[in-house]
Every structure is written in structure tokens, then in C-alpha cells.
Motif scaffolding. Structure first.
Motif, PDB file in Angstrom:
ATOM      1  N   ASN A 250       0.760  -1.363  -0.162  1.00 39.59           N
ATOM      2  CA  ASN A 250       0.176  -0.087  -0.014  1.00 39.59           C
ATOM      3  C   ASN A 250       0.795   1.389   0.109  1.00 39.59           C
ATOM      4  O   ASN A 250       0.641   2.264  -0.779  1.00 39.59           O
ATOM      5  CB  ASN A 250      -1.096  -0.086   1.244  1.00 39.59           C
ATOM      6  CG  ASN A 250      -1.976  -1.116   1.151  1.00 39.59           C
ATOM      7  OD1 ASN A 250      -2.353  -1.489  -0.099  1.00 39.59           O
ATOM      8  ND2 ASN A 250      -2.478  -1.480   2.132  1.00 39.59           N
TER       9      ASN A 250
ATOM     10  N   ALA B 181       2.570   1.741  -3.385  1.00 36.48           N
ATOM     11  CA  ALA B 181       1.458   2.059  -4.452  1.00 36.48           C
ATOM     12  C   ALA B 181       1.135   3.510  -4.177  1.00 36.48           C
ATOM     13  O   ALA B 181       0.946   4.499  -5.152  1.00 36.48           O
ATOM     14  CB  ALA B 181       0.118   1.182  -4.475  1.00 36.48           C
TER      15      ALA B 181
ATOM     16  N   HIS C  21       1.671   6.856  -6.898  1.00 37.93           N
ATOM     17  CA  HIS C  21       0.391   7.668  -7.213  1.00 37.93           C
ATOM     18  C   HIS C  21       0.617   9.072  -6.680  1.00 37.93           C
ATOM     19  O   HIS C  21       0.758   9.976  -7.548  1.00 37.93           O
ATOM     20  CB  HIS C  21      -0.664   7.429  -6.427  1.00 37.93           C
ATOM     21  CG  HIS C  21      -1.438   5.998  -6.779  1.00 37.93           C
ATOM     22  ND1 HIS C  21      -2.178   5.128  -5.836  1.00 37.93           N
ATOM     23  CD2 HIS C  21      -1.427   5.254  -8.018  1.00 37.93           C
ATOM     24  CE1 HIS C  21      -2.606   4.229  -6.472  1.00 37.93           C
ATOM     25  NE2 HIS C  21      -2.247   4.374  -7.675  1.00 37.93           N
TER      26      HIS C  21
ATOM     27  N   ARG D 295       0.130  -4.422 -10.248  1.00 33.80           N
ATOM     28  CA  ARG D 295      -0.818  -4.085  -9.089  1.00 33.80           C
ATOM     29  C   ARG D 295      -1.499  -2.778  -9.369  1.00 33.80           C
ATOM     30  O   ARG D 295      -2.734  -2.730  -9.192  1.00 33.80           O
ATOM     31  CB  ARG D 295       0.037  -4.184  -7.659  1.00 33.80           C
ATOM     32  CG  ARG D 295      -0.999  -4.238  -6.522  1.00 33.80           C
ATOM     33  CD  ARG D 295       0.141  -4.312  -5.310  1.00 33.80           C
ATOM     34  NE  ARG D 295       0.613  -5.541  -5.068  1.00 33.80           N
ATOM     35  CZ  ARG D 295      -0.124  -6.657  -4.476  1.00 33.80           C
ATOM     36  NH1 ARG D 295      -1.404  -6.419  -3.975  1.00 33.80           N
ATOM     37  NH2 ARG D 295       0.693  -7.876  -4.457  1.00 33.80           N
TER      38      ARG D 295
ATOM     39  N   CYS E  13      -3.963  -2.848 -12.060  1.00 29.87           N
ATOM     40  CA  CYS E  13      -5.355  -3.531 -11.667  1.00 29.87           C
ATOM     41  C   CYS E  13      -6.094  -2.731 -10.911  1.00 29.87           C
ATOM     42  O   CYS E  13      -7.301  -2.581 -10.993  1.00 29.87           O
ATOM     43  CB  CYS E  13      -5.049  -4.770 -10.782  1.00 29.87           C
ATOM     44  SG  CYS E  13      -4.201  -6.111 -11.364  1.00 29.87           S
ATOM     45  N   ASP E  14      -5.643  -1.965  -9.970  1.00 27.83           N
ATOM     46  CA  ASP E  14      -6.412  -0.930  -9.145  1.00 27.83           C
ATOM     47  C   ASP E  14      -7.098   0.317 -10.120  1.00 27.83           C
ATOM     48  O   ASP E  14      -8.057   0.877  -9.370  1.00 27.83           O
ATOM     49  CB  ASP E  14      -5.572  -0.567  -8.134  1.00 27.83           C
ATOM     50  CG  ASP E  14      -4.534   0.686  -8.042  1.00 27.83           C
ATOM     51  OD1 ASP E  14      -4.771   1.166  -9.080  1.00 27.83           O
ATOM     52  OD2 ASP E  14      -3.720   0.562  -7.273  1.00 27.83           O
ATOM     53  N   GLN E  15      -6.447   0.588 -11.251  1.00 33.20           N
ATOM     54  CA  GLN E  15      -6.935   1.474 -12.073  1.00 33.20           C
ATOM     55  C   GLN E  15      -7.236   3.010 -11.685  1.00 33.20           C
ATOM     56  O   GLN E  15      -7.997   3.804 -11.883  1.00 33.20           O
ATOM     57  CB  GLN E  15      -8.282   1.081 -12.519  1.00 33.20           C
ATOM     58  CG  GLN E  15      -8.110  -0.340 -13.449  1.00 33.20           C
ATOM     59  CD  GLN E  15      -7.842   0.096 -14.876  1.00 33.20           C
ATOM     60  OE1 GLN E  15      -8.287   0.781 -15.637  1.00 33.20           O
ATOM     61  NE2 GLN E  15      -6.403  -0.504 -15.259  1.00 33.20           N
ATOM     62  N   LYS E  16      -6.299   3.432 -10.394  1.00 32.77           N
ATOM     63  CA  LYS E  16      -6.349   4.681  -9.981  1.00 32.77           C
ATOM     64  C   LYS E  16      -5.948   5.749 -10.757  1.00 32.77           C
ATOM     65  O   LYS E  16      -5.926   6.719 -10.691  1.00 32.77           O
ATOM     66  CB  LYS E  16      -6.099   4.617  -8.591  1.00 32.77           C
ATOM     67  CG  LYS E  16      -6.693   4.110  -7.487  1.00 32.77           C
ATOM     68  CD  LYS E  16      -6.101   3.994  -6.169  1.00 32.77           C
ATOM     69  CE  LYS E  16      -7.022   3.248  -5.083  1.00 32.77           C
ATOM     70  NZ  LYS E  16      -6.088   3.072  -3.553  1.00 32.77           N
TER      71      LYS E  16
ATOM     72  N   LEU F 267      -3.765 -11.266  -6.326  1.00 27.59           N
ATOM     73  CA  LEU F 267      -4.577 -10.284  -7.358  1.00 27.59           C
ATOM     74  C   LEU F 267      -5.353 -11.125  -8.347  1.00 27.59           C
ATOM     75  O   LEU F 267      -6.030 -10.348  -8.941  1.00 27.59           O
ATOM     76  CB  LEU F 267      -3.478  -9.255  -8.028  1.00 27.59           C
ATOM     77  CG  LEU F 267      -2.890  -8.411  -7.143  1.00 27.59           C
ATOM     78  CD1 LEU F 267      -1.797  -7.686  -7.819  1.00 27.59           C
ATOM     79  CD2 LEU F 267      -3.726  -7.493  -6.317  1.00 27.59           C
TER      80      LEU F 267
ATOM     81  N   SER G 123      -9.064 -10.471  -7.887  1.00 28.22           N
ATOM     82  CA  SER G 123      -9.633  -9.141  -7.872  1.00 28.22           C
ATOM     83  C   SER G 123      -9.161  -8.251  -8.991  1.00 28.22           C
ATOM     84  O   SER G 123      -9.549  -7.289  -9.020  1.00 28.22           O
ATOM     85  CB  SER G 123      -9.169  -8.416  -6.618  1.00 28.22           C
ATOM     86  OG  SER G 123      -7.802  -8.616  -6.570  1.00 28.22           O
ATOM     87  N   CYS G 124      -8.266  -8.479  -9.982  1.00 28.82           N
ATOM     88  CA  CYS G 124      -7.564  -7.987 -10.963  1.00 28.82           C
ATOM     89  C   CYS G 124      -8.463  -7.919 -12.187  1.00 28.82           C
ATOM     90  O   CYS G 124      -8.725  -8.979 -13.048  1.00 28.82           O
ATOM     91  CB  CYS G 124      -6.350  -8.235 -11.461  1.00 28.82           C
ATOM     92  SG  CYS G 124      -5.519  -7.233 -12.802  1.00 28.82           S
TER      93      CYS G 124
END
Length: 232
Positions: A37, A40, A44, A75, A78-81, A98, A101-102
Motif C-alpha cells: 500500500n 502504491a 500515485h 498491481r 489492476c487498481d486503475q486509480k 490479485l 480481484s484484478c
């Protein structure tokens, strides 16, 4: 990495901004939890800062990841933020935590470069054997499949050979392209290739690398040629 990969010299005349983030713990986290976290959030925040300073164009953010950096890149994808314009992953696959959830919410151009006899990052899935990673990984082709679904590919694949310039290296390089995709999803598959640095000279320091090295491809050029039509 800056010295061995060869990106800078290749892209100097294009005005591209290259950023090499340093992992805060010395290596990128490969498993879910506080470290992943934190990594990531770091990426970001870094991208947001570059955009705010006018250094980066928010519609032209490209991500390249190798080994644990490749796992983190997947990763993040996958979260596409962040709406990445393209992703290239070398010597890595998606951590198995993942897999369920991906589900990328929009098509993402993806290039993977992988070696079928890699003893460190297994092509067919299994436990990684990196100094700071023993993550369980899904097969490279399964990783490709997750992103091909998001790209609307029809499930078929076209394969072409790279010219076999180094006939004695015991390896062959192929380009596997998913067909009828909204965005390109591709795998450079090096049959017989081991875990070696993705550098033109395949020299990243004494004792680096395990297994056979392929002399037919230049990984940096392949990544750049993949990104360039996408606005890189």
C-alpha cells in the motif's frame, strides 16, 4: 538500471521525461499489506506531483516495471486509480493474490517480455525466487489473459518469429499478439531464455543472471517501439 537498460540514449531526441523511483525499503513490495500500500501510494503521489508541476502529461503516463517492480506495476494497473497510457513488464508476472480481484475497468495497452526457462520468475507460474520476493505468481500467459479480456480481444493469438541473429545462443524469440483488441496486448516470449538482465549487452554486473541469454532482441527498443504509437 539507468546504465544497463538503454532507455535514455534511445529517447533523448523525443523530449520524453524518464523517472526512476527508488523503493523506500530498497525493494518493491510483492505481497498485499502495508508495504504494498505504501509503495502504491508513493507512485500515485509521485505521478500527481509531476503532473501538478507541469512535468508530466496526465494522458501520457507510461509505466515500466522489472522483477518486483513489474509485480508492483501490474498491481497498480489492476487498481486503475491512474489511467496509464501503456504498461511494459519485464521478468515478472501477476502475484496470485490479485488473480481474482484484478479486473481492469478499461483497456490498457500491455507488453510483457518473459523467458520460458526463467528459474527466478517462473514463466508457467509458481513461487518467485528473488532476493526480496518469494511471492506466488500466476503464469505469464494467464496475466496476459486478464488484460486481454479488458481490451476486448477475441481470445486468439498471432505469433511471429524474431530473426534468429544469434544462432548459437540456444534460444528463440517470438512475438505473441492477441487479436482484435481495442488496444495492443502483446508478449515477447523467449523460448529457452533464463533469468538475465534486460540490457542490449546483457551485462548488469558480475554474476548477474541465471540460464541462457538471448541476443536477438533489445528490450528497451521493444518497449519504446510499443509505447511510441500510443503517444510515448
Amino acid at each position: 538500471l539507468r546504465r544497463t537498460f538503454g532507455f535514455e540514449e534511445m529517447m533523448r531526441s523525443y523530449g520524453t521525461v524518464l523517472v526512476y523511483p527508488q523503493p523506500q525499503s530498497g525493494h518493491w513490495a510483492d505481497a498485499p499489506g502495508p508495504e504494498a500500500n505504501r509503495d502504491a501510494a508513493f507512485i500515485h503521489d509521485l505521478i500527481a506531483k509531476l503532473i501538478a508541476q507541469g512535468i508530466a502529461n496526465p494522458s501520457k503516463i507510461f509505466l515500466v516495471g522489472m522483477r518486483t517492480g513489474g509485480m508492483l506495476a501490474l498491481r497498480l494497473a489492476c487498481d486503475q486509480k491512474i489511467g496509464f497510457a501503456g504498461l511494459a513488464v519485464l521478468g515478472a508476472s501477476l502475484p496470485s493474490d490479485l488473480e481474482d480481484s484484478c479486473k481492469p475497468s478499461h483497456p490498457l495497452p500491455l507488453l510483457m517480455i518473459a523467458r520460458t526457462e526463467d528459474p527466478v520468475v517462473p514463466f508457467h507460474g509458481g513461487k518467485a525466487n528473488l532476493p526480496h520476493s518469494k511471492a506466488e505468481l500466476i503464469p505469464v500467459e494467464a496475466t496476459l489473459g486478464l488484460f486481454s479480456k479488458a481490451a476486448g480481444c477475441d481470445g486468439s493469438m498471432s505469433t511471429t518469429n524474431f530473426p534468429d541473429k544469434e544462432t548459437r545462443d540456444g534460444t528463440h524469440a517470438y512475438l505473441d499478439k492477441l487479436n482484435n483488441c481495442k488496444v495492443p496486448v502483446e508478449l515477447v516470449r523467449i523460448e529457452g531464455g533464463g533469468h538475465v538482465p534486460p540490457a542490449p549487452s546483457n551485462e548488469a554486473g558480475p554474476g548477474f543472471g541465471e540460464g541462457l541469454s538471448n541476443g536477438d532482441i533489445n528490450s528497451a527498443k521493444l518497449v519504446w517501439d510499443f509505447f511510441r504509437p500510443l503517444g510515448g
